[in-house]
Design a protein around this motif. Structure first.
Motif, short mmCIF file in Angstrom:
data_model
loop_
_atom_site.label_atom_id
_atom_site.label_comp_id
_atom_site.label_asym_id
_atom_site.label_seq_id
_atom_site.Cartn_x
_atom_site.Cartn_y
_atom_site.Cartn_z
N UNK A 51 27.04 -22.42 -14.08
CA UNK A 51 27.08 -23.76 -14.65
C UNK A 51 26.30 -23.84 -15.96
N UNK A 52 25.20 -23.07 -16.06
CA UNK A 52 24.35 -23.14 -17.25
C UNK A 52 24.57 -21.99 -18.22
N UNK A 53 25.61 -21.18 -18.00
CA UNK A 53 25.87 -20.05 -18.89
C UNK A 53 26.15 -20.51 -20.32
N UNK A 54 26.87 -21.60 -20.47
CA UNK A 54 27.24 -22.09 -21.80
C UNK A 54 26.43 -23.32 -22.21
N UNK A 55 25.35 -23.57 -21.52
CA UNK A 55 24.53 -24.75 -21.81
C UNK A 55 23.10 -24.33 -22.11
N UNK A 56 22.50 -24.98 -23.09
CA UNK A 56 21.12 -24.67 -23.44
C UNK A 56 20.20 -25.65 -22.73
N UNK A 57 19.30 -25.11 -21.91
CA UNK A 57 18.38 -25.94 -21.13
C UNK A 57 17.13 -26.22 -21.96
N UNK A 58 16.79 -27.48 -22.12
CA UNK A 58 15.60 -27.86 -22.89
C UNK A 58 14.34 -27.85 -22.02
N UNK A 59 14.38 -28.54 -20.91
CA UNK A 59 13.23 -28.58 -20.00
C UNK A 59 13.63 -29.30 -18.72
N UNK A 60 12.76 -29.19 -17.73
CA UNK A 60 12.92 -29.95 -16.48
C UNK A 60 11.68 -30.82 -16.31
N UNK A 78 9.81 -23.83 -18.13
CA UNK A 78 10.10 -22.63 -17.34
C UNK A 78 11.41 -22.86 -16.57
N UNK A 79 12.52 -22.64 -17.26
CA UNK A 79 13.84 -22.91 -16.66
C UNK A 79 14.73 -21.67 -16.64
N UNK A 80 14.12 -20.49 -16.80
CA UNK A 80 14.90 -19.25 -16.85
C UNK A 80 15.73 -19.04 -15.58
N UNK A 81 15.20 -19.49 -14.45
CA UNK A 81 15.90 -19.28 -13.17
C UNK A 81 17.24 -20.00 -13.13
#
Length: 742
Positions: free
Chosen positions: A584-593, A575-578
């Motif tokens: 900073x995360x516009x061009x980065x794909x978040x996998x998880x926290x 759940x990293x949509x926020x």
């Protein structure tokens, strides 16, 4: 003489009494051990004393260590015993002469290892395999010496057969009509009890004399008590130590006639291998005991040990190694430099010259008891339980090495241990290529960070006993008074030998005012709770929980949460949509926290996050630590970073770099951008600007209702996380008056 040399001379003279005393205490242990180890090897008793004397003189003058003690070691007993009993087909004295030649050649090889800078040799052996080898040596010593301890001097056979004969030997002693055997057995058992219970006696005056010397005093004194009573000494010469009447005229010299024989070369190689491993491990262990936190020059010490071994072999002595037990006693009694090793050898010379008659009254059973206790300490069940706690695979490595050594020899045993370790690592990772494709690649990165001044070390692919030397080389370059962050997040596999070695490094850095913190293992799995357990990432477990057992960092994070009265949830969250609401995360794909810390009010949240940059072959996985702050009211959207760091990214997002009037230093150091320039001018007051100028650099970004704070594009140490939390709390305190109600 220069002032520095004058100071060193004064310090040497000032510390001389301490080193003389320490050398004397060590000699009290070295005397019975030297005699005992020689007898256990079926060599003349004096050969053990020769090794201690020659080693003490040569290594104290030419060595590269500081407070170590040298002499005959436990590890070579099995090898020397096998060589002496087999090289001459059962002729023990001739076998001893052949073995002296092998000792000389092993000294030459150790000298060459020193010149080739092979001090890292011990790093190429799995820790559990070495433990198995030491346990086999311990059982070998115990098997032979137990029978001598109970008065049976003529028992022969393999290690296993001698161990199996122990119950029979005890029954034979109880049923024997031989008074000499009963007395020898009684002396042996009493001596063993002294070794066992000596440490439990708390009288400091009694403790001034080591347990082995108490055994000699009591057993030799027993012979003198009988004199005024006109009672003949009940033990024959075969039950007592045999010292020649004139030691110097009775020296034995090596026989080199077997030099080109296969069995001779195997003995040379075995002596060299075990001597080198035992010495290198002992040197590193003693360095950790050194009160002045000095680091030995192991290659210089190898050269000195090689020369000492050559000289000892030529004079009829055993091989010379660095010995951990006597070195520990040396440190504990106040030794400050190598002179204590020299004094210990000089005291041994005095003992042999002045007390030859008394030495001949030492019962073999008493010396055997000392060695039985030594062998038991090497093969104690505690060691097996310790290995078992680390992991099931470590038991397999330990037992393979132990059993193979008992059934064959030390070389075959340690080779089997290495082979089974590699096979287990391949099976665990289900990849043969992972190890051998990266074995010789430079997979360790080291640099000093501009911000904070910490040293950052990153390891990629895998780290095991096969390539640990690369990481050690980098760590050895760093002054031990510095702070080090060791990042293993890009390392798919870290083995037990490395985990244990890194713990030793952490202790060394802590002892010299620095620190070494390991990060990046929180999503690696382990098979046990032990801190030295193997850590691994396997593809088919990617969707399972991040940790099976906590790492040291996770335990510290949990302790930090408790300290702050916060919550801690280590498990992974997708759940990293926020976070996508931040530029900073516009061009980065978040996998998880993962590793979430949060305050009870839900305002401050700290977590590690994994994201990817780039695509296809340029794709890179990055892990970082973030503080996410919920604001009670809205503030202008902005991004603050070091000047020039993310200028291009924020320009594409429509953010404009702004300059604050009358603050040229701030404008020079920081890149401040946002959409609403007037609102930002109202937010960035003198107080807020002074706050940013007075604190370490952090990337701070506002999306209006929350803040994202980040320090570096890597995982942070626990101390760095605490510092970032403090920064976030102080920032909110400064921002509070300027928040605008919705």
């Amino acid at each position: 003489m220069t002032p520095r040399n004058t100071s060193q001379t004064k310090n040497f003279i000032y510390s001389l009494p301490k080193n003389i005393f320490s050398g004397f205490v060590v000699s009290l242990i070295a005397l019975p051990l030297g005699l005992g180890l020689a007898i256990a090897s079926d060599a003349p008793p004096i050969s053990g004393i020769i090794a201690a004397v020659v080693g003490g003189i040569v290594v104290s003058i030419l060595g590269g260590s500081n407070v170590t003690v040298t002499g005959p070691g436990n590890g070579l007993v099995i090898v020397l015993l096998g060589a002496i009993t087999t090289l001459a087909n059962g002729d023990l004295y001739q076998g001893y002469l052949f073995t002296l030649a092998a000792i000389v050649f092993s000294g030459i090889l150790m000298l060459l290892l020193g010149f080739l800078k092979m001090g890292k040799l011990a790093d190429f052996f799995p820790a559990s395999a070495i433990e198995g080898m030491l346990a086999a040596i311990g059982l070998g010593i115990l098997a032979k010496q137990f029978h001598i301890m109970i008065g049976h001097n003529n028992e022969h056979g393999s290690i296993l057969s001698l161990l199996l004969q122990i119950p029979t030997g005890i029954m034979e002693l109880l049923n024997s009509n031989n008074n000499a055997e009963h007395i020898a057995g009684g002396i042996g058992i009493l001596s063993l009890l002294i070794m066992i219970y000596y440490s439990k006696i708390r009288n400091r005056y009694f403790q001034l004399i080591p347990a082995p010397m108490w055994i000699l005093i009591l057993t030799v004194g027993f012979s003198y008590i009988l004199v005024p009573l006109n009672v003949p000494y009940p033990l024959k010469a075969s039950f007592l130590v045999n010292i020649p009447n004139n030691v110097f005229s009775s020296l034995a010299f090596p026989d080199f006639s077997l030099v080109l024989k296969k069995e001779f070369l195997i003995v040379v190689f075995a002596i060299t291998l075990i001597s080198s491993i035992e010495s290198l491990l002992s040197i590193k262990a003693v360095d950790k005991l050194d009160p002045e936190n000095r680091r030995s020059n192991v290659n210089k010490d190898l050269k000195a040990l090689g020369l000492a071994t050559i000289a000892s072999g030529l004079l009829g002595g055993l091989n010379v190694v660095t010995v951990i037990a006597r070195s520990s006693v040396n440190v504990n009694n106040g030794a400050t430099n190598r002179s204590s090793n020299l004094f210990h050898s000089l005291f041994l010379v005095l003992f042999v010259l002045l007390f030859q008659e008394q030495l001949r009254k030492i019962p073999l059973a008493a010396l055997a008891a000392i060695l039985v206790f030594t062998g038991y300490k090497l093969a104690t069940p505690k060691n097996f339980r310790k290995i078992a706690k680390i992991g099931k695979e470590q038991i397999a490595i330990f037992l393979t090495t132990l059993i193979t050594t008992l059934l064959t020899n030390l070389i075959t045993g340690i080779s089997a241990g290495i082979l089974i370790t590699i096979l287990i690592h391949i099976l665990i990772n289900k990849s043969f290529g992972l190890f051998f494709s990266h074995l010789f690649k430079p997979n360790v990165l080291l640099f000093k960070e501009h911000i904070g001044g910490s040293y950052y070390v990153s390891v990629k692919y895998f780290c095991s006993f096969l390539n640990f030397y690369k990481l050690k080389y980098k760590l050895d370059m760093i002054p031990e008074s510095e702070d080090v962050i060791l990042d293993l997040s890009m390392c798919s596999f870290v083995d037990h030998t490395v985990m244990e070695g890194l713990a030793n490094y952490a202790d060394t850095f802590a002892g010299k005012g620095g620190s070494l913190e390991i990060i990046g293992l929180d999503k690696h799995e382990a098979d046990s709770k032990h801190p030295f357990a193997i850590r691994k990432i396997l593809p088919f477990r990617a969707l399972k929980p991040i940790e099976r057992y906590f790492t040291k960092r996770q335990n510290q994070l949990k302790a930090t949460a408790k300290e702050y009265h916060w919550g801690y949830i280590p498990k992974k969250s997708t759940d990293t949509l926020f976070l996508e609401h931040f530029v900073f995360f516009k061009t980065r794909k978040i996998n998880y926290s993962y590793n979430h810390l949060s305050d009870p009010n839900g305002i401050f949240n700290v977590f590690d996050v994994e994201f990817t940059e780039g695509e296809f072959i340029a794709k890179e996985v990055v892990k970082t630590t973030i503080v996410h702050v919920h604001l009670q009211n809205t503030i202008p959207i902005f991004s603050l970073d070091r000047e020039g760091l993310l200028h291009f990214v924020y320009h594409l997002a429509g953010f404009e770099d702004m300059h604050i009037e009358n603050h040229p230093d701030f404008n020079r150091r920081f890149y401040l951008s946002g959409e609403d320039i007037p609102a930002l001018e109202g937010l960035f007051t003198d107080e807020l600007i002074l706050f940013f100028e007075s604190n370490p650099y952090y990337h701070v970004e506002s999306n209006g209702t929350t803040l994202l704070i980040q320090k570096k594009e890597r995982l942070l140490s626990v101390q760095e996380i605490k510092a970032m939390i403090y920064f976030a709390q102080q920032l909110i305190h400064v921002l509070q008056p300027f928040e605008v109600e919705v």
